[in-house]
Design a protein around this motif. Structure first.
Motif, mmCIF file in Angstrom:
data_model
loop_
_atom_site.group_PDB
_atom_site.id
_atom_site.type_symbol
_atom_site.label_atom_id
_atom_site.label_comp_id
_atom_site.label_asym_id
_atom_site.label_seq_id
_atom_site.Cartn_x
_atom_site.Cartn_y
_atom_site.Cartn_z
ATOM 1 N N VAL A 1 -1.824 0.581 4.910
ATOM 2 C CA VAL A 1 -0.787 1.602 4.738
ATOM 3 C C VAL A 1 -0.156 1.942 6.085
ATOM 4 C CG1 VAL A 1 -0.354 4.005 4.090
ATOM 5 C CG2 VAL A 1 -1.773 2.552 2.626
ATOM 6 N N GLY A 2 -0.979 2.067 7.127
ATOM 7 C CA GLY A 2 -0.456 2.394 8.451
ATOM 8 C C GLY A 2 0.511 1.350 8.967
ATOM 9 N N ALA A 3 0.131 0.073 8.827
ATOM 10 C CA ALA A 3 1.003 -1.009 9.289
ATOM 11 C C ALA A 3 2.295 -1.056 8.474
ATOM 12 C CB ALA A 3 0.257 -2.339 9.187
ATOM 13 N N ALA A 4 2.162 -0.864 7.146
ATOM 14 C CA ALA A 4 3.349 -0.890 6.281
ATOM 15 C C ALA A 4 4.273 0.278 6.584
ATOM 16 C CB ALA A 4 2.915 -0.859 4.815
ATOM 17 N N PHE A 5 3.703 1.425 6.916
ATOM 18 C CA PHE A 5 4.515 2.600 7.243
ATOM 19 C C PHE A 5 5.404 2.302 8.448
ATOM 20 C CE2 PHE A 5 5.550 6.578 9.250
ATOM 21 C CZ PHE A 5 5.766 7.453 8.208
ATOM 22 N N ILE A 6 4.810 1.743 9.492
ATOM 23 C CA ILE A 6 5.574 1.452 10.712
ATOM 24 C C ILE A 6 6.631 0.386 10.445
ATOM 25 C CG2 ILE A 6 5.383 0.464 13.021
ATOM 26 C CD1 ILE A 6 2.637 1.866 13.226
ATOM 27 N N ASN A 7 6.259 -0.639 9.716
ATOM 28 C CA ASN A 7 7.208 -1.716 9.427
ATOM 29 C C ASN A 7 8.358 -1.258 8.540
ATOM 30 O OD1 ASN A 7 5.735 -3.598 10.907
ATOM 31 N ND2 ASN A 7 4.488 -4.220 9.152
ATOM 32 N N VAL B 1 6.234 11.501 2.010
ATOM 33 C CA VAL B 1 5.247 11.211 0.970
ATOM 34 C C VAL B 1 4.253 10.172 1.478
ATOM 35 C CG1 VAL B 1 4.899 10.193 -1.317
ATOM 36 C CG2 VAL B 1 6.737 11.847 -0.950
ATOM 37 N N ASN B 2 4.754 9.141 2.134
ATOM 38 C CA ASN B 2 3.864 8.103 2.627
ATOM 39 C C ASN B 2 3.133 8.512 3.897
ATOM 40 O OD1 ASN B 2 3.957 5.485 0.938
ATOM 41 N ND2 ASN B 2 6.069 6.267 0.922
ATOM 42 N N GLY B 3 3.737 9.425 4.676
ATOM 43 C CA GLY B 3 2.991 10.009 5.785
ATOM 44 C C GLY B 3 1.828 10.843 5.276
ATOM 45 N N LEU B 4 2.085 11.632 4.245
ATOM 46 C CA LEU B 4 1.031 12.435 3.625
ATOM 47 C C LEU B 4 -0.020 11.546 2.955
ATOM 48 C CD1 LEU B 4 3.332 15.196 2.112
ATOM 49 C CD2 LEU B 4 1.469 15.651 3.716
ATOM 50 N N TRP B 5 0.405 10.426 2.396
ATOM 51 C CA TRP B 5 -0.494 9.456 1.764
ATOM 52 C C TRP B 5 -1.458 8.880 2.809
ATOM 53 C CZ3 TRP B 5 -3.272 7.492 -1.764
ATOM 54 C CH2 TRP B 5 -3.492 6.133 -1.967
ATOM 55 N N GLY C 1 0.783 -1.228 0.000
ATOM 56 C CA GLY C 1 0.000 0.000 0.000
ATOM 57 C C GLY C 1 0.811 1.272 0.000
ATOM 58 N N LEU C 2 2.119 1.198 0.222
ATOM 59 C CA LEU C 2 2.954 2.401 0.223
ATOM 60 C C LEU C 2 3.223 2.878 -1.198
ATOM 61 C CD1 LEU C 2 5.613 1.638 2.999
ATOM 62 C CD2 LEU C 2 3.407 2.830 3.215
ATOM 63 N N ILE C 3 3.507 4.182 -1.325
ATOM 64 C CA ILE C 3 3.774 4.796 -2.621
ATOM 65 C C ILE C 3 5.272 4.757 -2.909
ATOM 66 C CG2 ILE C 3 3.596 6.907 -3.996
ATOM 67 C CD1 ILE C 3 0.925 5.502 -3.393
#
Length: 641
Positions: free
Chosen positions: A468-474, A434-438, A400-402
């Motif tokens: 996206v949230g889980a992927a961001f942290i990982n 970018v992914n935080g903004l996403w 899900g990340l950009i």
């Protein structure tokens, strides 16, 4: 009492005064700008600088300066100052300067023996016109003023030189004359509210130097055309108003117009009022279009800068409708660039995500001017733009990340690119902000969808947000107390940069409070300066604190250590989120450190960026919209908590 004050005994000192400059603008896009001595130190300086629609709205320096001389008992005292080749200053009018005031008008006062003469400058609010009021404050013998115009008639990005093409003729008009050096450029009218004598003495003043351009590694010498001079007697206590404009003025109304223009100016008696005034100066109307310039002198409107700055600039303004109008106008370009086919040619992948940030900030600081529900369709379309990706430039990973990679093109705000095509900070892959903004964009749209009861949208996008949230942290969190700056496959950038601060400070962030605190602590320890947030930790081997040298040398340093004031907006939000009232105390200390800066370089405003190490010298443009907005926002946070 004037908020901006100087040691009057030091004003004649070039080292003290020469690099203190100001800029004043109007709603037509015109500006006047110079140093407080009246000596132009940049090619961008001038008394009347106007955008010309014929040349795509590019600004042109029409009147470079209007030097004033006092004549008494057949003796001439020139109050002007200009730098020429070889660091030679002539005339040396600065030695007569005894006062400078920034409110309510820009006012220079000179004393020559028993003569005290003041010059006040103001731009007409909506026209290409500068008004200058000369007042003889004191004199004991008959006095005459002589005004000598220095004409440029060239783009702010160019320099002019003596040539045979320039039309050196003039035409008399009521109480003045008009000039048109080149057929493709407009006429310049110089008129007074009383009858004046005009003496034609055409000449080119050669090898005028602009020291700021020399320091920046650009061409810095030009020739200015002086067609002659105006003369008129003036009595003690008398004021004479002179107009320089791109249209013929009515001389009889110049005094009244000057007075009325002063009445409509924002008071400039405090730090808040100066920043409010600076914020208003970025607003520009062209025909039926309203926009927000990114900065002065050469910065054009940019969507990213506008979305970051808009709500902060509006926070203290009584009339917030104009900022809402700017926001609505921006949507045309946003749709064109990122929804229509033109999206395939666009390289700045983060810009639409800042649109969602702007909506959140508008709801916070100007709620009456925003209804996010009416933008749901656009928000949905933008989310799908990212979810579907742009082939060869940007795609959504399985988690899900950009992920973005467009070879040779910058994709985030760290967009420095040399003349030979080298990206200084390419940051290919998954960039943290970018992914935080996403994540923030999806969460913001879900909030609107819930108000509109869009069940299908919620059912589709809520699981995507969780993914996206889980992927961001990982992907971005590490055991070192900060976030990776970007991740490209197996490579993880361990550079400590401020982009993690943006991701942590957004209204919606996937980070826990403890993770946010770690980001804040690292930022405070390694990136925080009195002039903003460093773009790279000084502990990094690539750290370069200063921005010096020619254009390419500066670009190589742009995001390798210099501090950016606009990032303080995110620091303030995160500080309050984590530390509440004690965070407010820290923000107060930050704001207080800016008061001396407002009286030192770009008077009453905030420059583009600052060296990362003390004394944090200002670099780049003298006034930036998102920097002014950041400090105004911090002041509002203090007030509302």
């Amino acid at each position: 009492m004037n908020y901006i004050q100087f040691d009057t005994s030091k004003l004649p000192n070039l080292e003290y005064s020469l690099f203190k400059e100001f800029v004043r603008t109007n709603r037509s896009g015109a500006y006047m700008s110079t140093s407080i001595l009246g000596c132009n130190t940049r090619k961008y300086h001038g008394l009347l600088v106007c955008p010309l629609e014929k040349f795509g709205g590019e600004s042109y320096v029409m009147l470079s300066s209007l030097q004033c001389s006092v004549i008494q008992n057949e003796k001439i005292f020139n109050l002007g100052i200009q730098q020429y080749k070889g660091d030679y200053f002539e005339p040396k009018g600065h030695k007569y300067m005894c006062d400078y005031s920034a409110a309510p008008t820009t006012k220079l006062t000179h004393r020559v023996g028993g003569v005290v003469i003041s010059q006040e400058f103001i731009l007409a609010g909506h026209e290409n016109q500068v008004l200058i009021k000369y007042t003889l404050e004191d004199a004991h013998t008959p006095t005459t003023l002589r005004l000598k115009p220095f004409l440029a008639f060239r783009s702010i990005h160019e320099l002019t030189h003596e040539n045979m093409v320039a039309d050196t003729h003039y035409t008399e008009v009521e109480n003045g004359v008009k000039f048109q050096l080149y057929k493709e450029l407009p006429e310049l009218y110089i008129q007074a509210n009383k009858k004046v004598d005009y003496i034609a003495m055409p000449d080119w003043y050669r090898d005028v130097e602009y020291i700021k351009e020399r320091y920046r590694g650009y061409d810095y010498t030009e020739d200015l055309y002086v067609p002659g001079y105006f003369e008129f007697p003036i009595k003690k206590g008398e004021s004479v108003v002179v107009s320089a404009s791109l249209f013929e003025a009515a001389p009889g109304g110049l005094k009244t117009k000057f007075t009325n223009e002063v009445k409509h100016r924002t008071p400039k008696d405090s730090m808040l009022h100066f920043l409010m005034n600076a914020g208003q100066q970025f607003i520009e109307r062209k025909n039926d279009t309203i926009m927000l310039k990114a900065g002065y002198h050469w910065k054009k409107p940019q969507l990213r800068d506008m979305y970051v700055a808009l709500a902060g600039l509006a926070a203290y303004q009584d009339d917030k409708k104009v900022y809402a109008e700017i926001f609505e106008e921006s949507l045309k370009n946003l749709k064109k660039l990122y929804i229509d086919e033109a999206a395939m040619n666009n390289t700045s992948i983060d810009v639409p995500l800042w649109f969602f940030y702007c909506i959140n900030e508008m709801e916070r600081f100007m709620p009456k001017q925003i209804d996010a529900k009416k933008h749901f369709d656009l928000m949905n379309a933008l989310l799908n733009h990212y979810w579907n990706g742009v082939p060869g430039k940007m795609h959504r990973q399985d988690n899900g990340l950009i992920y973005a990679r467009n070879e040779g093109e910058p994709q985030t705000w760290m967009n420095a690119k040399t003349s030979w095509g080298m990206l200084v900070t390419p940051r290919y892959g998954c960039a943290v902000e970018v992914n935080g903004l996403w994540y923030n964009a999806i969460a913001t749209t879900l909030e609107v969808a819930k108000k509109l009861k869009k069940k299908d949208f919620i059912d589709t996008w809520q699981p995507r947000l969780d993914q996206v949230g889980a992927a961001f942290i990982n992907t971005f969190c590490n055991d070192k107390g900060y976030l990776y700056d970007y991740v490209d496959c197996d490579y993880k950038s361990e550079s400590v940069r401020p982009n993690m601060l943006i991701a942590a400070a957004l209204k919606y962030s996937p980070l826990s409070k403890e993770q946010k605190k770690q980001v804040l602590d690292t930022t405070t320890r390694e990136l925080l300066t009195p002039r903003g947030i460093r773009s790279l930790s000084p502990n990094d081997e690539k750290y370069l604190a200063s921005i010096d040298g020619n254009e390419n040398e500066r670009l190589l340093r742009l995001h390798q250590g210099p501090a950016y004031p606009w990032l303080l907006s995110f620091y303030g939000d995160l500080m309050v989120d984590i530390h509440h009232n004690s965070g407010i105390s820290q923000i107060k200390r930050i704001v207080e450190t800016w008061e001396p800066e407002l009286q030192d370089h770009g008077l009453g405003t905030i420059g583009e960026r600052y060296n990362g190490n003390p004394p944090h010298q200002v670099k780049g443009a003298i006034s930036m919209a998102w920097n002014v907005a950041a400090i105004l926002k911090l002041m509002k946070l203090i007030e509302t908590k």
